[in-house]
Scaffold this active site. Structure first.
Site, mmCIF file in Angstrom:
data_model
loop_
_atom_site.group_PDB
_atom_site.id
_atom_site.type_symbol
_atom_site.label_atom_id
_atom_site.label_comp_id
_atom_site.label_asym_id
_atom_site.label_seq_id
_atom_site.Cartn_x
_atom_site.Cartn_y
_atom_site.Cartn_z
ATOM 1 C CD GLU A 42 50.587 39.938 59.031
ATOM 2 O OE1 GLU A 42 50.511 39.991 60.280
ATOM 3 O OE2 GLU A 42 51.163 40.796 58.353
ATOM 4 C CG HIS A 95 45.299 41.167 56.136
ATOM 5 N ND1 HIS A 95 45.030 42.510 56.221
ATOM 6 C CD2 HIS A 95 46.535 41.065 55.581
ATOM 7 C CE1 HIS A 95 46.067 43.195 55.747
ATOM 8 N NE2 HIS A 95 46.983 42.339 55.337
ATOM 9 C CG HIS A 105 46.584 44.171 50.609
ATOM 10 N ND1 HIS A 105 47.657 43.579 49.964
ATOM 11 C CD2 HIS A 105 46.772 43.919 51.938
ATOM 12 C CE1 HIS A 105 48.453 43.015 50.856
ATOM 13 N NE2 HIS A 105 47.932 43.208 52.059
ATOM 14 C CG HIS A 128 49.246 46.521 55.331
ATOM 15 N ND1 HIS A 128 50.314 45.999 56.042
ATOM 16 C CD2 HIS A 128 48.706 45.455 54.672
ATOM 17 C CE1 HIS A 128 50.404 44.696 55.798
ATOM 18 N NE2 HIS A 128 49.428 44.349 54.972
#
Length: 273
Positions: free
Chosen positions: A117, A140, A142, A211
């Protein structure tokens, strides 16, 4: 003579944060990634920046970040392993002058690579730095309840934000600009990076439906705390809905009073006049 990089504050911060993200269940397996913009002064205390281990090409124009240093989680790496083996799971990289590659200065000792990413992270750094020169972290993960909300809640930024604000008093204070939401897109692509970075110009929290979430901030603590606050609100919402739904909540008048007390202003149009 340079110092031992294992004593560097930025390594310790990254190791602690990745461990916490794993412990909370927000970064299962090799899920999640973090990029940490480093100051050259702190890097040269621990590394000879002229000693390039290898150069890694990028499918992204990173020229706006040319010469900048980042601590980056590795591709395919498990956050649960970072604390025990930082040199395997992390890397210190410098963006090349032409912006087409990164130079590895430390880490990825098993021939690893930066997170897949990286384009989304770099685009987000560029966007945030354009509005906040002090931004240093893009994260980032989840986050479980925020992720769940993207299946059951209306996916408009205004309504999603309002629900989070109404669940915990601190939310408006922590993210008065609200949350951004992009469409579902394939991860690891420039397309998802472009969509995320466009939202990053106005928001520090970006929801990737079905996501996870992206957060940005001036420090590791600020960024982690930003996501943590939104996730707590999403958890409260989940519990409330399982108990039969909302019967009362923080009103718009109360949110306005909260903003006045703490010197923040809710995003225009999000509260009812």
């Amino acid at each position: 003579m340079t110092k031992d990089i294992m004593d560097a504050v930025f390594i310790k911060e990254m190791a602690k944060t990745t461990s916490n993200l794993y412990r909370l269940g927000w970064d299962e397996r090799n899920g999640g990634n973090i990029t940490y913009l480093l100051d050259e002064k702190e890097v040269v205390e621990y590394l000879d920046v002229k000693q390039i281990i290898r150069t890694i090409p990028m499918d992204f124009d990173g020229k706006k970040l040319a010469g900048k240093y980042f601590l980056v989680t590795g591709s395919g790496k498990y956050f649960k392993n970072v604390e025990e083996a930082p040199a395997v799971n992390l890397g210190v990289i410098q963006v090349s002058e032409d912006g087409k590659a990164v130079h590895l200065l430390w880490g990825y000792t098993d021939s690893g690579l930066p997170t897949s990413e990286l384009p989304a992270h770099f685009m987000s750094h560029i966007a945030r730095l354009s509005v906040d020169p002090e931004n240093r972290v893009v994260m980032h993960c989840h986050a479980t309840h925020l992720l769940a909300m993207t299946f059951t809640h209306e996916l408009t930024e205004r309504e999603f934000t309002r629900t989070l604000w109404q669940m915990c008093t601190e939310c408006l204070v922590v993210f008065p600009e609200g949350v951004g939401i992009i469409p579902w897109l394939v991860p690891g692509t420039n397309e998802i990076g472009e969509a995320t970075s466009e939202k990053m110009k106005e928001n520090r929290l970006i929801v990737w439906p079905h996501h996870g979430i992206y957060g940005a901030g001036k420090s590791m603590d600020e960024t982690f705390g930003l996501i943590e606050t939104a996730e707590k609100a999403a958890e409260v919402y989940t519990i409330v809905m399982s108990q039969g739904g909302i019967k009362q909540a923080i009103t718009d008048e109360q949110l306005k009073a909260l903003g006045e007390r703490f010197g923040v202003e809710a995003k225009a149009g999000y509260l009812i006049n």
